[in-house]
Design a protein around this motif. Structure first.
Motif, short mmCIF file in Angstrom:
data_model
loop_
_atom_site.label_atom_id
_atom_site.label_comp_id
_atom_site.label_asym_id
_atom_site.label_seq_id
_atom_site.Cartn_x
_atom_site.Cartn_y
_atom_site.Cartn_z
N ILE A 43 14.74 -12.65 26.71
CA ILE A 43 15.95 -13.65 26.67
C ILE A 43 15.11 -14.99 26.87
CG2 ILE A 43 16.86 -14.24 28.78
CD1 ILE A 43 18.72 -13.69 25.67
N GLU A 44 14.08 -15.15 27.82
CA GLU A 44 13.32 -16.42 28.01
C GLU A 44 12.70 -16.85 26.95
OE1 GLU A 44 10.58 -15.55 30.94
OE2 GLU A 44 12.10 -15.79 32.79
N TRP A 45 12.57 -16.28 25.76
CA TRP A 45 11.67 -16.46 24.69
C TRP A 45 12.66 -17.49 23.78
CZ3 TRP A 45 7.11 -16.99 23.74
CH2 TRP A 45 6.01 -16.25 24.60
N VAL A 46 13.94 -17.38 23.84
CA VAL A 46 14.93 -18.14 23.32
C VAL A 46 14.65 -19.75 23.58
CG1 VAL A 46 17.33 -18.83 23.03
CG2 VAL A 46 16.69 -16.38 23.19
N VAL A 47 14.43 -19.72 24.98
CA VAL A 47 13.75 -21.29 25.18
C VAL A 47 12.44 -21.56 25.27
CG1 VAL A 47 13.83 -22.90 27.28
CG2 VAL A 47 15.70 -21.36 27.25
N THR A 48 11.68 -20.59 25.31
CA THR A 48 10.27 -20.79 25.41
C THR A 48 9.73 -20.99 23.81
OG1 THR A 48 9.73 -19.51 27.28
CG2 THR A 48 7.91 -20.06 25.98
N PHE A 209 -0.82 -24.27 27.80
CA PHE A 209 -0.26 -24.91 29.14
C PHE A 209 1.31 -24.84 29.41
CE2 PHE A 209 1.59 -28.84 30.96
CZ PHE A 209 0.69 -28.97 32.11
N LEU A 210 1.98 -24.77 28.32
CA LEU A 210 3.24 -24.52 28.19
C LEU A 210 3.89 -22.97 28.70
CD1 LEU A 210 4.72 -26.94 25.53
CD2 LEU A 210 4.93 -27.41 27.93
N LEU A 211 2.84 -22.21 27.89
CA LEU A 211 3.16 -20.73 28.24
C LEU A 211 2.93 -20.53 29.72
CD1 LEU A 211 1.84 -18.84 25.23
CD2 LEU A 211 4.10 -18.91 26.00
N GLY A 212 1.85 -21.18 30.23
CA GLY A 212 1.56 -20.94 31.63
C GLY A 212 2.58 -21.61 32.53
N LEU A 213 3.17 -22.72 32.22
CA LEU A 213 4.01 -23.07 33.26
C LEU A 213 5.38 -22.42 33.10
CD1 LEU A 213 4.00 -26.91 32.61
CD2 LEU A 213 3.27 -25.88 34.54
N SER A 214 5.68 -21.96 31.72
CA SER A 214 6.90 -21.02 31.76
C SER A 214 7.12 -19.70 32.25
CB SER A 214 7.41 -21.04 30.16
OG SER A 214 6.35 -20.44 29.61
N ARG A 215 5.62 -19.24 32.08
CA ARG A 215 5.59 -17.65 32.83
C ARG A 215 4.81 -17.30 34.10
NH1 ARG A 215 8.36 -14.06 30.32
NH2 ARG A 215 6.55 -12.62 30.63
N GLY A 216 4.48 -18.72 34.78
CA GLY A 216 3.76 -18.60 36.00
C GLY A 216 4.47 -17.91 37.09
N GLU A 217 6.03 -18.24 37.05
CA GLU A 217 6.65 -17.51 38.43
C GLU A 217 6.99 -16.12 38.18
OE1 GLU A 217 11.28 -18.05 40.22
OE2 GLU A 217 10.59 -19.36 38.83
N HIS A 218 7.07 -15.44 36.97
CA HIS A 218 7.20 -14.35 36.51
C HIS A 218 5.78 -13.40 36.85
CE1 HIS A 218 7.42 -10.55 33.84
NE2 HIS A 218 8.53 -10.53 34.35
N GLU A 219 4.78 -14.03 36.05
CA GLU A 219 3.51 -13.20 36.26
C GLU A 219 2.69 -13.41 37.36
OE1 GLU A 219 2.54 -11.39 33.51
OE2 GLU A 219 3.95 -11.90 32.16
N THR A 228 -5.94 -16.96 32.52
CA THR A 228 -6.34 -17.18 31.01
C THR A 228 -5.61 -18.45 30.16
OG1 THR A 228 -6.62 -14.67 30.95
CG2 THR A 228 -6.44 -15.99 28.58
N CYS A 229 -4.40 -18.49 30.60
CA CYS A 229 -3.68 -19.66 29.98
C CYS A 229 -4.31 -20.98 30.23
CB CYS A 229 -2.23 -19.63 30.22
SG CYS A 229 -1.48 -18.32 29.30
N SER A 230 -4.73 -20.98 31.49
CA SER A 230 -5.22 -22.17 32.33
C SER A 230 -6.65 -22.63 31.73
CB SER A 230 -5.43 -22.11 33.81
OG SER A 230 -4.24 -21.87 34.54
N VAL A 231 -7.59 -21.62 31.62
CA VAL A 231 -8.65 -21.94 30.81
C VAL A 231 -8.68 -22.08 29.48
CG1 VAL A 231 -11.17 -20.62 30.16
CG2 VAL A 231 -10.00 -20.02 32.37
N LEU A 232 -7.75 -21.61 28.76
CA LEU A 232 -7.64 -21.75 27.17
C LEU A 232 -7.13 -23.33 27.09
CD1 LEU A 232 -6.29 -18.56 25.91
CD2 LEU A 232 -8.69 -19.43 25.45
N SER A 233 -6.17 -23.60 28.10
CA SER A 233 -5.54 -24.90 28.07
C SER A 233 -6.50 -26.07 28.47
CB SER A 233 -4.60 -24.94 29.08
OG SER A 233 -3.80 -26.27 29.28
N LEU A 234 -7.30 -25.98 29.32
CA LEU A 234 -8.36 -26.81 29.62
C LEU A 234 -9.37 -26.87 28.39
CD1 LEU A 234 -9.19 -26.03 33.51
CD2 LEU A 234 -7.96 -27.96 32.48
N ALA A 235 -9.88 -25.77 27.90
CA ALA A 235 -10.78 -25.67 26.70
C ALA A 235 -10.10 -26.76 25.62
CB ALA A 235 -11.24 -24.37 26.25
N GLY A 236 -8.82 -26.40 25.28
CA GLY A 236 -8.24 -26.96 24.24
C GLY A 236 -8.18 -28.45 24.44
N PHE A 237 -7.81 -28.86 25.82
CA PHE A 237 -7.66 -30.29 26.04
C PHE A 237 -9.15 -31.15 26.06
CE2 PHE A 237 -7.43 -33.78 29.39
CZ PHE A 237 -6.57 -34.60 28.75
#
Length: 271
Positions: A43-48, A209-219, A228-237
């Motif tokens: 259900i979180e994907w409705v928001v994410t 970046f947004l995936l990492g923030l939205s899934r951090g508490e769960h994962e 992985t999200c952090s590395v890809l986010s920094l590389a993308g930025f």
């Protein structure tokens, strides 16, 4: 009423509708989850899904404006958002709802920046601050009243009503935008090439970046997923900054951050 203030009223309709939908769905998630028998992770994907599509589409609005003009872009955005709202209200399972939310976000992601640009162009400097202040009220009021309105609609009419309520508002906005707004299609010679690499790197940065923030508490913030999200986010930025410092036609003009007042406002907004 002058044409400028008519534009503001039309923009406010779309802005309020788009801003409202960012928060109105949150309190209805338990009802949707019970109806579809889905898990919390699903259900979180409705928001994410909405958040990711919304953020990815926004940088494209300036380029689209040069191709089709503000009137067509704003009206099309309202149509896409309204169509997405109808599909959300008619969703038969969770995957169809998530896809409908993504469609809805593609329209919503263009409404806010396009509306702000229209106001800035139509109002003279002496009235621009006042007009943007009224516009800002719609941006703030929507998320503020969204949870209350969403809870009331869900309890009285069911969760589908939080999406279907956009239908009459969206139709009114489309009719007014198409009949009142003046055409503003730019000349062909003003068209600039599409910054494909800049958009690609920016999308990688925003999505991860947004995936990492939205899934951090769960994962778990130290999990392989978040790393992985952090590395890809920094590389993308980093790739985005590199490309935008080289290409002549940027999807985002990063030279604006050399203006101290602008940079300070962005920092305060992010905080």
């Amino acid at each position: 009423m002058s044409y400028s203030w008519k534009v503001l009223c039309i923009v406010m309709i779309g802005t309020l509708m788009g801003a409202l939908d960012q928060s109105i769905v949150n309190v209805s998630l338990p009802a949707i989850m019970a109806d579809f028998g889905s898990s919390l992770d699903g259900i979180e994907w409705v928001v994410t899904g909405y958040m990711l599509a919304f953020a990815t589409l926004m940088p494209l609005t300036a380029w689209f404006r040069e191709r089709i003009g503000h009137k067509v872009l704003f009206t099309t955005s309202l149509i896409v958002f309204t169509a997405g709202s109808i599909l959300c209200g008619l969703a038969w399972n969770l995957p169809s709802l998530v896809v409908a939310r993504v469609i809805q976000a593609f329209g919503g992601g263009a409404i806010t920046p396009t509306g702000m640009a229209m106001i800035s162009e139509e109002f003279p400097p002496s009235e621009r601050a006042k007009a943007l202040g009224y516009w800002g009220m719609g941006v703030l009021v929507g998320p503020a009243f969204g949870p209350t309105l969403g809870g009331w609609l869900t309890n009285v009419f069911g969760w589908r009503s939080i999406f279907l309520i956009n239908l009459p508002i969206g139709i009114a906005g489309v009719v007014l935008a198409w009949t009142v707004l003046k055409p503003d299609r730019p000349h062909a010679e003003t068209h600039r090439p599409f910054d494909f690499w800049g958009f690609s790197f920016l999308s990688i940065f925003l999505v991860t970046f947004l995936l990492g923030l939205s899934r951090g508490e769960h994962e778990g913030w130290g999990s392989f997923y978040i790393i992985t999200c952090s590395v890809l986010s920094l590389a993308g930025f980093a790739g985005f900054l590199l490309v935008e410092s080289i290409v002549p036609y940027r999807i985002v003009d990063i030279t604006l951050f050399k203006i101290p007042v602008f940079a300070a406002c962005i920092v305060v907004t992010v905080v």
